[in-house]
Design a protein around this motif. Structure first.
Motif, PDB file in Angstrom:
ATOM      1  N   GLN A  79      42.050  23.683  37.662  1.00  0.00           N
ATOM      2  CA  GLN A  79      42.155  24.842  36.788  1.00  0.00           C
ATOM      3  C   GLN A  79      42.207  24.462  35.310  1.00  0.00           C
ATOM      4  O   GLN A  79      42.078  25.332  34.443  1.00  0.00           O
ATOM      5  CB  GLN A  79      43.401  25.663  37.140  1.00  0.00           C
ATOM      6  N   GLU A  80      42.366  23.192  34.993  1.00  0.00           N
ATOM      7  CA  GLU A  80      42.334  22.749  33.602  1.00  0.00           C
ATOM      8  C   GLU A  80      40.910  22.629  33.067  1.00  0.00           C
ATOM      9  O   GLU A  80      40.709  22.453  31.864  1.00  0.00           O
ATOM     10  CB  GLU A  80      43.058  21.407  33.451  1.00  0.00           C
ATOM     11  N   ARG A  81      39.931  22.744  33.920  1.00  0.00           N
ATOM     12  CA  ARG A  81      38.532  22.618  33.512  1.00  0.00           C
ATOM     13  C   ARG A  81      38.044  23.876  32.806  1.00  0.00           C
ATOM     14  O   ARG A  81      38.559  24.967  33.010  1.00  0.00           O
ATOM     15  CB  ARG A  81      37.646  22.329  34.732  1.00  0.00           C
ATOM     16  N   ASN A  82      37.002  23.692  31.983  1.00  0.00           N
ATOM     17  CA  ASN A  82      36.349  24.841  31.351  1.00  0.00           C
ATOM     18  C   ASN A  82      35.509  25.614  32.351  1.00  0.00           C
ATOM     19  O   ASN A  82      35.482  26.848  32.329  1.00  0.00           O
ATOM     20  CB  ASN A  82      35.469  24.353  30.192  1.00  0.00           C
ATOM     21  N   LEU A  83      34.832  24.907  33.236  1.00  0.00           N
ATOM     22  CA  LEU A  83      33.974  25.530  34.238  1.00  0.00           C
ATOM     23  C   LEU A  83      34.572  25.324  35.622  1.00  0.00           C
ATOM     24  O   LEU A  83      34.837  24.190  36.020  1.00  0.00           O
ATOM     25  CB  LEU A  83      32.563  24.932  34.210  1.00  0.00           C
ATOM     26  N   THR A  84      34.770  26.421  36.344  1.00  0.00           N
ATOM     27  CA  THR A  84      35.252  26.348  37.717  1.00  0.00           C
ATOM     28  C   THR A  84      34.524  27.399  38.539  1.00  0.00           C
ATOM     29  O   THR A  84      33.900  28.315  37.999  1.00  0.00           O
ATOM     30  CB  THR A  84      36.771  26.607  37.805  1.00  0.00           C
ATOM     31  N   THR A  85      34.610  27.266  39.832  1.00  0.00           N
ATOM     32  CA  THR A  85      34.156  28.323  40.729  1.00  0.00           C
ATOM     33  C   THR A  85      35.338  28.784  41.571  1.00  0.00           C
ATOM     34  O   THR A  85      36.225  27.989  41.914  1.00  0.00           O
ATOM     35  CB  THR A  85      33.021  27.840  41.655  1.00  0.00           C
ATOM     36  N   VAL A  86      35.349  30.064  41.873  1.00  0.00           N
ATOM     37  CA  VAL A  86      36.412  30.643  42.697  1.00  0.00           C
ATOM     38  C   VAL A  86      35.772  31.526  43.749  1.00  0.00           C
ATOM     39  O   VAL A  86      34.669  32.049  43.568  1.00  0.00           O
ATOM     40  CB  VAL A  86      37.418  31.458  41.857  1.00  0.00           C
ATOM     41  N   LEU A  87      36.466  31.703  44.846  1.00  0.00           N
ATOM     42  CA  LEU A  87      36.018  32.630  45.872  1.00  0.00           C
ATOM     43  C   LEU A  87      36.473  34.022  45.467  1.00  0.00           C
ATOM     44  O   LEU A  87      37.650  34.365  45.574  1.00  0.00           O
ATOM     45  CB  LEU A  87      36.574  32.238  47.238  1.00  0.00           C
ATOM     46  N   SER A  88      35.526  34.824  44.981  1.00  0.00           N
ATOM     47  CA  SER A  88      35.843  36.141  44.435  1.00  0.00           C
ATOM     48  C   SER A  88      35.782  37.205  45.517  1.00  0.00           C
ATOM     49  O   SER A  88      34.911  37.184  46.384  1.00  0.00           O
ATOM     50  CB  SER A  88      34.851  36.486  43.323  1.00  0.00           C
ATOM     51  N   SER A 128      49.300  11.832  47.081  1.00  0.00           N
ATOM     52  CA  SER A 128      49.265  12.771  45.952  1.00  0.00           C
ATOM     53  C   SER A 128      47.843  13.194  45.599  1.00  0.00           C
ATOM     54  O   SER A 128      47.633  14.279  45.059  1.00  0.00           O
ATOM     55  CB  SER A 128      49.948  12.144  44.733  1.00  0.00           C
ATOM     56  N   ALA A 129      46.865  12.333  45.897  1.00  0.00           N
ATOM     57  CA  ALA A 129      45.471  12.666  45.581  1.00  0.00           C
ATOM     58  C   ALA A 129      44.947  13.788  46.452  1.00  0.00           C
ATOM     59  O   ALA A 129      43.944  14.429  46.109  1.00  0.00           O
ATOM     60  CB  ALA A 129      44.591  11.428  45.735  1.00  0.00           C
ATOM     61  N   TYR A 130      45.602  14.053  47.594  1.00  0.00           N
ATOM     62  CA  TYR A 130      45.146  15.071  48.531  1.00  0.00           C
ATOM     63  C   TYR A 130      46.092  16.267  48.585  1.00  0.00           C
ATOM     64  O   TYR A 130      45.894  17.165  49.402  1.00  0.00           O
ATOM     65  CB  TYR A 130      44.994  14.468  49.930  1.00  0.00           C
ATOM     66  N   ASP A 131      47.096  16.259  47.720  1.00  0.00           N
ATOM     67  CA  ASP A 131      48.028  17.379  47.669  1.00  0.00           C
ATOM     68  C   ASP A 131      47.328  18.583  47.038  1.00  0.00           C
ATOM     69  O   ASP A 131      46.775  18.486  45.933  1.00  0.00           O
ATOM     70  CB  ASP A 131      49.262  16.991  46.860  1.00  0.00           C
ATOM     71  N   LEU A 132      47.360  19.719  47.729  1.00  0.00           N
ATOM     72  CA  LEU A 132      46.630  20.896  47.251  1.00  0.00           C
ATOM     73  C   LEU A 132      47.146  21.373  45.898  1.00  0.00           C
ATOM     74  O   LEU A 132      46.356  21.856  45.070  1.00  0.00           O
ATOM     75  CB  LEU A 132      46.730  22.020  48.282  1.00  0.00           C
ATOM     76  N   THR A 133      48.434  21.250  45.662  1.00  0.00           N
ATOM     77  CA  THR A 133      48.984  21.658  44.370  1.00  0.00           C
ATOM     78  C   THR A 133      48.407  20.825  43.238  1.00  0.00           C
ATOM     79  O   THR A 133      47.994  21.356  42.202  1.00  0.00           O
ATOM     80  CB  THR A 133      50.519  21.539  44.377  1.00  0.00           C
ATOM     81  N   ASN A 134      48.350  19.503  43.430  1.00  0.00           N
ATOM     82  CA  ASN A 134      47.786  18.624  42.397  1.00  0.00           C
ATOM     83  C   ASN A 134      46.299  18.880  42.210  1.00  0.00           C
ATOM     84  O   ASN A 134      45.786  18.871  41.080  1.00  0.00           O
ATOM     85  CB  ASN A 134      48.020  17.164  42.772  1.00  0.00           C
ATOM     86  N   ILE A 135      45.594  19.100  43.310  1.00  0.00           N
ATOM     87  CA  ILE A 135      44.144  19.338  43.223  1.00  0.00           C
ATOM     88  C   ILE A 135      43.860  20.613  42.442  1.00  0.00           C
ATOM     89  O   ILE A 135      43.028  20.631  41.523  1.00  0.00           O
ATOM     90  CB  ILE A 135      43.530  19.420  44.635  1.00  0.00           C
ATOM     91  N   MET A 136      44.548  21.695  42.757  1.00  0.00           N
ATOM     92  CA  MET A 136      44.290  22.972  42.089  1.00  0.00           C
ATOM     93  C   MET A 136      44.763  22.953  40.638  1.00  0.00           C
ATOM     94  O   MET A 136      44.125  23.559  39.769  1.00  0.00           O
ATOM     95  CB  MET A 136      44.961  24.109  42.853  1.00  0.00           C
ATOM     96  N   ARG A 137      45.859  22.256  40.356  1.00  0.00           N
ATOM     97  CA  ARG A 137      46.337  22.171  38.970  1.00  0.00           C
ATOM     98  C   ARG A 137      45.306  21.453  38.106  1.00  0.00           C
ATOM     99  O   ARG A 137      44.973  21.920  36.999  1.00  0.00           O
ATOM    100  CB  ARG A 137      47.669  21.435  38.914  1.00  0.00           C
ATOM    101  N   SER A 138      44.797  20.337  38.582  1.00  0.00           N
ATOM    102  CA  SER A 138      43.792  19.596  37.827  1.00  0.00           C
ATOM    103  C   SER A 138      42.489  20.385  37.712  1.00  0.00           C
ATOM    104  O   SER A 138      41.845  20.397  36.664  1.00  0.00           O
ATOM    105  CB  SER A 138      43.529  18.250  38.509  1.00  0.00           C
TER     106      SER A 138
END
Length: 309
Positions: free
Chosen positions: A217-226, A205-215
């Motif tokens: 996106q809860e942050r105030n600061l993130t980076t995305v590939l724009s 579960s620690a390497y599941d992409l869904t769990n990683i991205m969900r956690s």
């Protein structure tokens, strides 16, 4: 005999009155309108107290050499994968493919800060395997220094799929900062200076992409590939690896922050003074008209000693 002016000076006249008079009331009203009204006008015109401001800064970004790759090899859910995390590789079993990876970061303008990541990966496949979609996760160290000192771990996520099997995928985009709330104007901000992926965890579960991205996106600061620009090439030769090439730029960012006390006062003071000057000019002329023409009764007393201008 003709006369001409040889000298002139203004005459100072003082207008006196007692306390409980219309003149005193008029003076109080004028003073309130002169100094309080500009404050109300500036406040009601919006933007008097600035709650958010922005500045530009080139972030210090470095690739952390942590990667997670998942490639779908059929439309029925078959896949192959690889990562830089030993626990995940052990769990992949027969789905593990070890690619050839090449990484280079460049400082194009020679300012001491990296500007571009070139990531190249060649994924070996069996003769009967094809690639229909790719998911790639890369982690970065991200730092800002101009106002508050920001130190965090971030990621870039690449995803592309096609109904036609591909031979190559090229991705080009900018690693952009996203904020939900402004940063403080000073101090150390390092609450996100933790690994995006828990590499010490033995659980899938620690390497599941869904769990990683969900956690994430809860942050105030993130980076995305724009603005990624995917180019999907088809026609892979038998026995050839699937190639993935990514170019990720680290652009100049516009950072939002909460201004400090003195910056807030400075901008409020500028707005107040600019409006106050207009009110001073208007009400000074109103007072001159009222007292010189005795609209309100006062006692004018010429000053004996002239006041030279």
């Amino acid at each position: 005999m003709a006369f001409y002016e040889v000298y002139s000076h203004p005459a100072l006249v003082r207008y006196r009155t007692s306390i409980c008079t219309k003149a005193t009331l008029f003076l109080v009203v004028v003073l309130c309108l002169t100094y309080i009204a500009p404050l109300l006008v500036a406040y009601r015109s919006q933007g008097f107290w600035i709650k958010r401001n922005t500045y530009e800064e080139q972030p210090v970004v470095r690739f952390q050499y942590q990667t997670l790759l998942v490639a779908a090899t059929s439309l029925q859910g078959d896949y192959v994968a690889w990562s830089t995390f030993p626990h995940l590789n052990n769990m992949l079993g027969a789905n593990l493919r070890i690619p050839a990876v090449s990484v280079r970061e460049e400082d194009r303008n020679q300012d001491g800060k990296l500007d571009l990541l070139r990531f190249q990966l060649q994924l070996p496949l069996k003769p009967d395997e094809q690639v229909y979609s790719v998911q790639l996760l890369l982690t970065f160290s991200y730092q800002l220094f101009r106002m508050s000192t920001v130190v965090m771990q971030s990621l870039a996520f690449v995803q592309h799929s096609s109904p036609v099997p591909g031979a190559k995928l090229f991705i080009s985009g900018d690693l952009r900062l996203q904020q939900k709330t402004p940063l403080p104007h000073r101090g150390l901000y390092n609450i996100y200076n933790v690994s995006v992926i828990d590499s010490s965890s033995p659980f899938a579960s620690a390497y599941d992409l869904t769990n990683i991205m969900r956690s994430y996106q809860e942050r105030n600061l993130t980076t995305v590939l724009s603005s990624p620009t995917p180019v999907w090439n088809v026609g892979r030769a038998a026995g050839s690896p699937f190639e993935l090439n990514a170019e990720i730029r680290y652009p100049l960012e516009i950072i939002s922050y909460r201004p400090g006390f003195w910056e807030t006062i400075k901008f409020a003071w500028i707005q107040y003074i600019s409006i106050l000057l207009i009110f001073l000019w208007v009400f000074e002329r109103i007072q001159r008209f009222v007292f010189q023409n005795q609209v309100i009764r006062t006692v004018p007393i010429p000053v004996g000693k002239s006041h030279l201008s």
